[in-house]
Design a protein around this motif. Sequence first.
Motif, PDB file in Angstrom:
ATOM      1  N   PRO A  15       0.821  -1.222   0.000  1.00  0.00           N
ATOM      2  CA  PRO A  15       0.000   0.000   0.000  1.00  0.00           C
ATOM      3  C   PRO A  15       0.853   1.270   0.000  1.00  0.00           C
ATOM      4  CG  PRO A  15      -0.902  -1.597   1.545  1.00  0.00           C
ATOM      5  CD  PRO A  15       0.408  -2.157   1.069  1.00  0.00           C
ATOM      6  N   TRP A  16       0.369   2.259  -0.753  1.00  0.00           N
ATOM      7  CA  TRP A  16       1.051   3.557  -0.843  1.00  0.00           C
ATOM      8  C   TRP A  16       1.241   4.171   0.537  1.00  0.00           C
ATOM      9  CZ3 TRP A  16      -0.695   8.714   0.060  1.00  0.00           C
ATOM     10  CH2 TRP A  16       0.117   9.719  -0.463  1.00  0.00           C
ATOM     11  N   VAL A  17       0.305   3.960   1.440  1.00  0.00           N
ATOM     12  CA  VAL A  17       0.330   4.595   2.753  1.00  0.00           C
ATOM     13  C   VAL A  17       1.282   3.898   3.719  1.00  0.00           C
ATOM     14  CG1 VAL A  17      -1.514   3.254   3.866  1.00  0.00           C
ATOM     15  CG2 VAL A  17      -1.239   5.668   4.439  1.00  0.00           C
ATOM     16  N   THR A  18       1.746   2.709   3.385  1.00  0.00           N
ATOM     17  CA  THR A  18       2.594   1.925   4.285  1.00  0.00           C
ATOM     18  C   THR A  18       3.952   2.582   4.498  1.00  0.00           C
ATOM     19  OG1 THR A  18       1.515  -0.166   3.732  1.00  0.00           O
ATOM     20  CG2 THR A  18       3.764  -0.312   4.548  1.00  0.00           C
ATOM     21  N   PRO A  51       8.879  -3.151   3.867  1.00  0.00           N
ATOM     22  CA  PRO A  51       7.582  -2.539   4.179  1.00  0.00           C
ATOM     23  C   PRO A  51       7.147  -2.870   5.600  1.00  0.00           C
ATOM     24  CG  PRO A  51       7.275  -4.465   2.763  1.00  0.00           C
ATOM     25  CD  PRO A  51       8.761  -4.249   2.875  1.00  0.00           C
ATOM     26  N   GLN A  52       6.686  -1.863   6.330  1.00  0.00           N
ATOM     27  CA  GLN A  52       6.163  -2.038   7.689  1.00  0.00           C
ATOM     28  C   GLN A  52       4.639  -2.084   7.596  1.00  0.00           C
ATOM     29  OE1 GLN A  52       8.741  -2.125  10.221  1.00  0.00           O
ATOM     30  NE2 GLN A  52       9.972  -2.116   8.350  1.00  0.00           N
ATOM     31  N   TYR A  53       4.106  -3.242   7.253  1.00  0.00           N
ATOM     32  CA  TYR A  53       2.691  -3.352   6.888  1.00  0.00           C
ATOM     33  C   TYR A  53       1.739  -2.850   7.971  1.00  0.00           C
ATOM     34  CZ  TYR A  53       3.809  -6.052   2.705  1.00  0.00           C
ATOM     35  OH  TYR A  53       4.272  -6.443   1.481  1.00  0.00           O
ATOM     36  N   SER A  54       2.112  -2.999   9.232  1.00  0.00           N
ATOM     37  CA  SER A  54       1.199  -2.587  10.304  1.00  0.00           C
ATOM     38  C   SER A  54       1.402  -1.137  10.719  1.00  0.00           C
ATOM     39  CB  SER A  54       1.386  -3.495  11.521  1.00  0.00           C
ATOM     40  OG  SER A  54       2.713  -3.405  12.016  1.00  0.00           O
ATOM     41  N   ILE A 120      -8.115   5.012   8.467  1.00  0.00           N
ATOM     42  CA  ILE A 120      -8.008   4.407   7.136  1.00  0.00           C
ATOM     43  C   ILE A 120      -9.019   5.038   6.186  1.00  0.00           C
ATOM     44  CG2 ILE A 120      -8.042   2.268   5.811  1.00  0.00           C
ATOM     45  CD1 ILE A 120      -7.402   0.797   8.399  1.00  0.00           C
ATOM     46  N   ALA A 121      -8.528   5.794   5.220  1.00  0.00           N
ATOM     47  CA  ALA A 121      -9.388   6.430   4.220  1.00  0.00           C
ATOM     48  C   ALA A 121      -9.982   5.373   3.288  1.00  0.00           C
ATOM     49  CB  ALA A 121      -8.576   7.445   3.412  1.00  0.00           C
ATOM     50  N   PRO A 122     -11.080   5.697   2.596  1.00  0.00           N
ATOM     51  CA  PRO A 122     -11.691   4.733   1.664  1.00  0.00           C
ATOM     52  C   PRO A 122     -10.776   4.398   0.488  1.00  0.00           C
ATOM     53  CG  PRO A 122     -13.137   6.627   2.040  1.00  0.00           C
ATOM     54  CD  PRO A 122     -11.856   6.935   2.698  1.00  0.00           C
ATOM     55  N   SER A 131      -5.467  -5.069  -1.982  1.00  0.00           N
ATOM     56  CA  SER A 131      -4.917  -4.974  -0.629  1.00  0.00           C
ATOM     57  C   SER A 131      -5.218  -6.226   0.176  1.00  0.00           C
ATOM     58  CB  SER A 131      -5.460  -3.735   0.086  1.00  0.00           C
ATOM     59  OG  SER A 131      -6.851  -3.827   0.288  1.00  0.00           O
ATOM     60  N   LEU A 132      -6.417  -6.792  -0.007  1.00  0.00           N
ATOM     61  CA  LEU A 132      -6.751  -8.020   0.710  1.00  0.00           C
ATOM     62  C   LEU A 132      -5.887  -9.182   0.229  1.00  0.00           C
ATOM     63  CD1 LEU A 132     -10.648  -7.749   0.868  1.00  0.00           C
ATOM     64  CD2 LEU A 132      -9.030  -7.492   2.759  1.00  0.00           C
ATOM     65  N   GLU A 133      -5.447  -9.104  -0.996  1.00  0.00           N
ATOM     66  CA  GLU A 133      -4.602 -10.166  -1.554  1.00  0.00           C
ATOM     67  C   GLU A 133      -3.159 -10.056  -1.078  1.00  0.00           C
ATOM     68  OE1 GLU A 133      -2.972 -11.676  -5.946  1.00  0.00           O
ATOM     69  OE2 GLU A 133      -4.610 -10.218  -5.803  1.00  0.00           O
ATOM     70  N   HIS A 134      -2.642  -8.815  -0.969  1.00  0.00           N
ATOM     71  CA  HIS A 134      -1.212  -8.634  -0.727  1.00  0.00           C
ATOM     72  C   HIS A 134      -0.849  -8.300   0.718  1.00  0.00           C
ATOM     73  CE1 HIS A 134       0.230  -8.923  -4.863  1.00  0.00           C
ATOM     74  NE2 HIS A 134      -0.815  -8.201  -5.230  1.00  0.00           N
ATOM     75  N   CYS A 135      -1.761  -7.733   1.496  1.00  0.00           N
ATOM     76  CA  CYS A 135      -1.397  -7.240   2.833  1.00  0.00           C
ATOM     77  C   CYS A 135      -1.588  -8.328   3.891  1.00  0.00           C
ATOM     78  CB  CYS A 135      -2.223  -6.000   3.188  1.00  0.00           C
ATOM     79  SG  CYS A 135      -1.801  -5.327   4.820  1.00  0.00           S
ATOM     80  N   PRO A 136      -0.500  -8.844   4.477  1.00  0.00           N
ATOM     81  CA  PRO A 136      -0.641  -9.882   5.502  1.00  0.00           C
ATOM     82  C   PRO A 136      -1.353  -9.384   6.752  1.00  0.00           C
ATOM     83  CG  PRO A 136       1.642  -9.129   5.347  1.00  0.00           C
ATOM     84  CD  PRO A 136       0.909  -8.516   4.201  1.00  0.00           C
ATOM     85  N   HIS A 137      -1.177  -8.088   7.078  1.00  0.00           N
ATOM     86  CA  HIS A 137      -1.847  -7.521   8.254  1.00  0.00           C
ATOM     87  C   HIS A 137      -3.367  -7.556   8.069  1.00  0.00           C
ATOM     88  CE1 HIS A 137      -2.379  -5.052  11.790  1.00  0.00           C
ATOM     89  NE2 HIS A 137      -3.030  -4.139  11.105  1.00  0.00           N
ATOM     90  N   LEU A 138      -3.838  -7.217   6.868  1.00  0.00           N
ATOM     91  CA  LEU A 138      -5.268  -7.249   6.590  1.00  0.00           C
ATOM     92  C   LEU A 138      -5.807  -8.676   6.541  1.00  0.00           C
ATOM     93  CD1 LEU A 138      -6.121  -4.541   3.896  1.00  0.00           C
ATOM     94  CD2 LEU A 138      -7.133  -4.805   6.161  1.00  0.00           C
TER      95      LEU A 138
END
Length: 216
Positions: A15-18, A51-54, A120-122, A131-138
Amino acid sequence: MPAQESRLKVGVDVPWVTSWSDEEDLGVRPCPSIGGRLAICQAERPGLGRPQYSMNHFRRQRETVAKMLCPMCGQPTASGDRWTQIAKRVPAGLLRAKGLDGALPAALPNDQIMIDAGSIAPLHDACVKRSLEHCPHLRAHPGVEVMAWSERWMVAPLMVQATAPPAPLAVLAAPRAPPPPMAVVGFLQIFGLTEERDPRWRRRLRELDVAAAHHH
């Protein structure tokens, strides 16, 4: 030794915001993302290190909320294609009971249902799927529930205690005690407004109080 550029692509794989491991804390500075107010700031090196996903990057997080940018790809979102993943529908009275009274207008009825998305913005619909596919935190988050974002929303700063930077000429002056901590902006919070009401909000509040008492 400088960090290597990751093979993971910002806005696609991450994610861009990470926040990334090479984006160190810079302390308190005026930030243009919130009109020059004092805020917690970080270095800008997306894609360097790990990347610091959390952990969201402070400035990029504030820009996603202030400018309604998609946290995944960093591009603007438009009405009709704004989605949230882990927001909760909560009466305003419960948010006030959790200490968010200062973030909500006094005229807002306690029984009005809010969409509490936290910081978390929309996202775009396509980016929700990515994001659901790539983010382990999510993927590990127990509260994922994709829902359409409201057409009306409000933004509130999440204030934190920090020490302001010294004045530019302070090194030339006589030694002084460090300034006391002050409230500065960390992240921005976002709440969707709905037309729905929950006449049983007080009962929900009592149930939360009972649950909290049992927990302690």
